[in-house]
Design a protein around this motif. Structure first.
Motif, PDB file in Angstrom:
ATOM      1  N   ASN A  33       7.616  15.273   4.277  1.00 52.29           N
ATOM      2  CA  ASN A  33       6.289  14.728   4.595  1.00 52.29           C
ATOM      3  C   ASN A  33       5.639  14.057   3.394  1.00 52.29           C
ATOM      4  OD1 ASN A  33       5.664  15.086   7.361  1.00 52.29           O
ATOM      5  ND2 ASN A  33       5.365  17.275   7.027  1.00 52.29           N
ATOM      6  N   ASN A  34       5.964  14.529   2.194  1.00 50.76           N
ATOM      7  CA  ASN A  34       5.340  13.989   0.978  1.00 50.76           C
ATOM      8  C   ASN A  34       6.114  12.840   0.345  1.00 50.76           C
ATOM      9  OD1 ASN A  34       2.982  15.549   0.887  1.00 50.76           O
ATOM     10  ND2 ASN A  34       4.143  17.287   0.096  1.00 50.76           N
ATOM     11  N   LEU A  35       7.149  12.326   1.017  1.00 47.90           N
ATOM     12  CA  LEU A  35       7.863  11.167   0.480  1.00 47.90           C
ATOM     13  C   LEU A  35       6.879  10.016   0.299  1.00 47.90           C
ATOM     14  CD1 LEU A  35      11.215  10.898   2.484  1.00 47.90           C
ATOM     15  CD2 LEU A  35      10.908  11.511   0.085  1.00 47.90           C
ATOM     16  N   ASP A  36       6.916   9.405  -0.873  1.00 48.45           N
ATOM     17  CA  ASP A  36       6.072   8.247  -1.148  1.00 48.45           C
ATOM     18  C   ASP A  36       6.714   6.990  -0.562  1.00 48.45           C
ATOM     19  OD1 ASP A  36       3.964   9.465  -2.646  1.00 48.45           O
ATOM     20  OD2 ASP A  36       5.323   9.615  -4.356  1.00 48.45           O
ATOM     21  N   LEU A  37       5.931   6.244   0.186  1.00 43.70           N
ATOM     22  CA  LEU A  37       6.401   5.002   0.794  1.00 43.70           C
ATOM     23  C   LEU A  37       5.506   3.858   0.356  1.00 43.70           C
ATOM     24  CD1 LEU A  37       6.826   6.258   4.480  1.00 43.70           C
ATOM     25  CD2 LEU A  37       8.565   6.221   2.684  1.00 43.70           C
ATOM     26  N   GLU A  38       6.108   2.761   0.017  1.00 43.83           N
ATOM     27  CA  GLU A  38       5.376   1.531  -0.288  1.00 43.83           C
ATOM     28  C   GLU A  38       5.520   0.631   0.935  1.00 43.83           C
ATOM     29  OE1 GLU A  38       2.928  -0.804  -2.422  1.00 43.83           O
ATOM     30  OE2 GLU A  38       3.753   0.992  -3.341  1.00 43.83           O
ATOM     31  N   MET A  74       0.837  -1.171   0.000  1.00 40.53           N
ATOM     32  CA  MET A  74       0.000   0.000   0.000  1.00 40.53           C
ATOM     33  C   MET A  74       0.889   1.245   0.000  1.00 40.53           C
ATOM     34  SD  MET A  74      -2.949  -1.466   2.601  1.00 40.53           S
ATOM     35  CE  MET A  74      -3.052   0.018   3.461  1.00 40.53           C
ATOM     36  N   LYS A  75       0.427   2.271  -0.687  1.00 45.20           N
ATOM     37  CA  LYS A  75       1.201   3.517  -0.774  1.00 45.20           C
ATOM     38  C   LYS A  75       0.755   4.493   0.306  1.00 45.20           C
ATOM     39  CE  LYS A  75       2.711   3.494  -5.456  1.00 45.20           C
ATOM     40  NZ  LYS A  75       3.699   4.274  -6.098  1.00 45.20           N
ATOM     41  N   PHE A  76       1.750   5.136   0.901  1.00 39.61           N
ATOM     42  CA  PHE A  76       1.517   6.138   1.931  1.00 39.61           C
ATOM     43  C   PHE A  76       2.475   7.291   1.708  1.00 39.61           C
ATOM     44  CE2 PHE A  76       0.233   2.172   3.896  1.00 39.61           C
ATOM     45  CZ  PHE A  76      -0.942   2.511   4.556  1.00 39.61           C
ATOM     46  N   LYS A  77       2.155   8.418   2.272  1.00 41.38           N
ATOM     47  CA  LYS A  77       3.090   9.532   2.414  1.00 41.38           C
ATOM     48  C   LYS A  77       3.734   9.372   3.784  1.00 41.38           C
ATOM     49  CE  LYS A  77       1.827  11.859  -1.320  1.00 41.38           C
ATOM     50  NZ  LYS A  77       2.691  11.797  -2.474  1.00 41.38           N
ATOM     51  N   LEU A  78       4.948   9.880   3.944  1.00 44.02           N
ATOM     52  CA  LEU A  78       5.598   9.790   5.245  1.00 44.02           C
ATOM     53  C   LEU A  78       4.730  10.410   6.332  1.00 44.02           C
ATOM     54  CD1 LEU A  78       8.057   8.990   6.955  1.00 44.02           C
ATOM     55  CD2 LEU A  78       9.077  11.195   6.377  1.00 44.02           C
ATOM     56  N   SER A  79       4.056  11.509   6.029  1.00 41.31           N
ATOM     57  CA  SER A  79       3.213  12.182   7.024  1.00 41.31           C
ATOM     58  C   SER A  79       2.027  11.326   7.467  1.00 41.31           C
ATOM     59  CB  SER A  79       2.709  13.518   6.491  1.00 41.31           C
ATOM     60  OG  SER A  79       1.918  13.317   5.331  1.00 41.31           O
ATOM     61  N   ASP A  80       1.673  10.291   6.701  1.00 37.03           N
ATOM     62  CA  ASP A  80       0.592   9.382   7.090  1.00 37.03           C
ATOM     63  C   ASP A  80       1.014   8.435   8.205  1.00 37.03           C
ATOM     64  OD1 ASP A  80      -1.100  10.372   5.059  1.00 37.03           O
ATOM     65  OD2 ASP A  80      -0.378   8.864   3.620  1.00 37.03           O
ATOM     66  N   VAL A  81       2.328   8.186   8.317  1.00 36.47           N
ATOM     67  CA  VAL A  81       2.799   7.150   9.241  1.00 36.47           C
ATOM     68  C   VAL A  81       3.809   7.650  10.280  1.00 36.47           C
ATOM     69  CG1 VAL A  81       2.338   5.298   7.589  1.00 36.47           C
ATOM     70  CG2 VAL A  81       4.620   6.354   7.653  1.00 36.47           C
ATOM     71  N   ALA A  82       4.144   8.946  10.218  1.00 36.47           N
ATOM     72  CA  ALA A  82       5.149   9.468  11.157  1.00 36.47           C
ATOM     73  C   ALA A  82       4.960  10.971  11.353  1.00 36.47           C
ATOM     74  CB  ALA A  82       6.555   9.194  10.628  1.00 36.47           C
ATOM     75  N   ASN A  83       5.441  11.438  12.484  1.00 36.23           N
ATOM     76  CA  ASN A  83       5.480  12.874  12.774  1.00 36.23           C
ATOM     77  C   ASN A  83       6.896  13.370  12.520  1.00 36.23           C
ATOM     78  OD1 ASN A  83       2.755  13.018  13.728  1.00 36.23           O
ATOM     79  ND2 ASN A  83       3.451  11.965  15.568  1.00 36.23           N
ATOM     80  N   VAL A  84       7.003  14.422  11.728  1.00 37.99           N
ATOM     81  CA  VAL A  84       8.304  14.976  11.358  1.00 37.99           C
ATOM     82  C   VAL A  84       8.523  16.289  12.099  1.00 37.99           C
ATOM     83  CG1 VAL A  84       9.690  15.920   9.466  1.00 37.99           C
ATOM     84  CG2 VAL A  84       8.258  13.894   9.088  1.00 37.99           C
ATOM     85  N   THR A  85       9.663  16.388  12.784  1.00 35.84           N
ATOM     86  CA  THR A  85      10.067  17.624  13.449  1.00 35.84           C
ATOM     87  C   THR A  85      11.360  18.097  12.804  1.00 35.84           C
ATOM     88  OG1 THR A  85       9.119  16.894  15.555  1.00 35.84           O
ATOM     89  CG2 THR A  85      10.753  18.668  15.647  1.00 35.84           C
ATOM     90  N   MET A  86      11.327  19.271  12.222  1.00 36.79           N
ATOM     91  CA  MET A  86      12.526  19.837  11.614  1.00 36.79           C
ATOM     92  C   MET A  86      13.360  20.497  12.706  1.00 36.79           C
ATOM     93  SD  MET A  86      12.154  19.011   8.459  1.00 36.79           S
ATOM     94  CE  MET A  86      13.225  20.007   7.423  1.00 36.79           C
ATOM     95  N   GLY A  87      14.685  20.321  12.632  1.00 38.81           N
ATOM     96  CA  GLY A  87      15.562  20.917  13.618  1.00 38.81           C
ATOM     97  C   GLY A  87      15.629  22.427  13.491  1.00 38.81           C
ATOM     98  N   GLN A  88      16.012  23.060  14.582  1.00 48.11           N
ATOM     99  CA  GLN A  88      16.218  24.505  14.594  1.00 48.11           C
ATOM    100  C   GLN A  88      17.355  24.774  15.561  1.00 48.11           C
ATOM    101  OE1 GLN A  88      12.807  26.751  15.840  1.00 48.11           O
ATOM    102  NE2 GLN A  88      13.671  28.679  15.145  1.00 48.11           N
ATOM    103  N   SER A  89      18.365  25.457  15.107  1.00 47.59           N
ATOM    104  CA  SER A  89      19.567  25.647  15.910  1.00 47.59           C
ATOM    105  C   SER A  89      19.410  26.735  16.960  1.00 47.59           C
ATOM    106  CB  SER A  89      20.754  25.996  15.020  1.00 47.59           C
ATOM    107  OG  SER A  89      21.016  24.942  14.136  1.00 47.59           O
ATOM    108  N   PRO A  90      19.877  26.448  18.177  1.00 45.27           N
ATOM    109  CA  PRO A  90      19.950  27.512  19.182  1.00 45.27           C
ATOM    110  C   PRO A  90      21.148  28.412  18.870  1.00 45.27           C
ATOM    111  CG  PRO A  90      20.756  25.441  20.085  1.00 45.27           C
ATOM    112  CD  PRO A  90      20.283  25.155  18.687  1.00 45.27           C
ATOM    113  N   LYS A  91      21.254  29.521  19.554  1.00 43.42           N
ATOM    114  CA  LYS A  91      22.412  30.397  19.381  1.00 43.42           C
ATOM    115  C   LYS A  91      23.670  29.669  19.854  1.00 43.42           C
ATOM    116  CE  LYS A  91      19.806  34.639  19.854  1.00 43.42           C
ATOM    117  NZ  LYS A  91      19.573  35.851  20.604  1.00 43.42           N
ATOM    118  N   SER A  92      24.785  29.932  19.179  1.00 44.47           N
ATOM    119  CA  SER A  92      26.036  29.230  19.473  1.00 44.47           C
ATOM    120  C   SER A  92      26.533  29.489  20.892  1.00 44.47           C
ATOM    121  CB  SER A  92      27.112  29.609  18.461  1.00 44.47           C
ATOM    122  OG  SER A  92      27.369  30.994  18.500  1.00 44.47           O
TER     123      SER A  92
END
Length: 167
Positions: free
Chosen positions: A129-134, A1-19
């Motif tokens: 999030n839109n990566l196609d997964l089989e 079955m085909k899914f998008k990554l967002s259908d099966v996982a939660n994605v959190t993008m990183g964000q850098s703190p100040k150095s």
């Protein structure tokens, strides 16, 4: 079955703190900006931060979103993540985490070749999030994921033994 990554996982993008919040004295949370200290399965931590914006929880898949795109590791503890990484937290009722890890690992080179950027290749949250997964049925995912994880755990164990013999 085909899914998008967002259908099966939660994605959190990183964000850098100040150095100014970074240190190498193990004060605060472990921190990763990118793949510099990625290992075969798990990263080595050499940087910490006393302030952070985004966290990859233990058991998440660490996914590089900047050159090189598509390299992965397991978060073997809670790790603050910078903008070179995303944390992918599988939704256990929909996908076997081990299966998803190995599926993404097998897709890494193809994802990297399709990523955008003139100086640094990258992938954004929408594209990720839109990566196609089989995906096969969950029972089949569990069989394959468990088998591959057991093999990787054995390789990791033998590598540690080999490293100890070399010293």
């Amino acid at each position: 079955m085909k899914f998008k990554l967002s259908d099966v996982a939660n994605v959190t993008m990183g964000q850098s703190p100040k150095s100014e919040f970074f240190n190498d004295t193990a004060t605060g949370e472990p921190f990763l900006q990118g793949v510099r200290t990625f290992g075969r399965l798990y990263p080595t931590i050499d940087t910490y931060t006393t302030e952070y914006n985004r966290l990859a929880t233990q058991g998440s898949i660490l996914f590089s979103v900047r050159a090189p795109v598509g390299q992965i590791n397991w978060a073997n503890k809670d790790i603050a993540i910078g903008r070179g990484l995303a944390a992918i937290a599988p939704v256990y009722e929909r996908v076997n985490p081990d299966y998803l890890y190995y599926l993404l690992k097998s897709m890494g080179a193809a994802i990297n070749s399709q990523s955008n950027g003139t100086v640094f290749t990258s992938i954004n949250k929408t594209e990720l999030n839109n990566l196609d997964l089989e995906l096969p049925e969950l029972a089949q995912q569990e069989k394959v994921g468990t088998t591959l994880r057991l093999l990787d755990d054995k390789i990791e164990s033998l590598s540690e033994i080999n490293d100890n013999l070399a010293t």
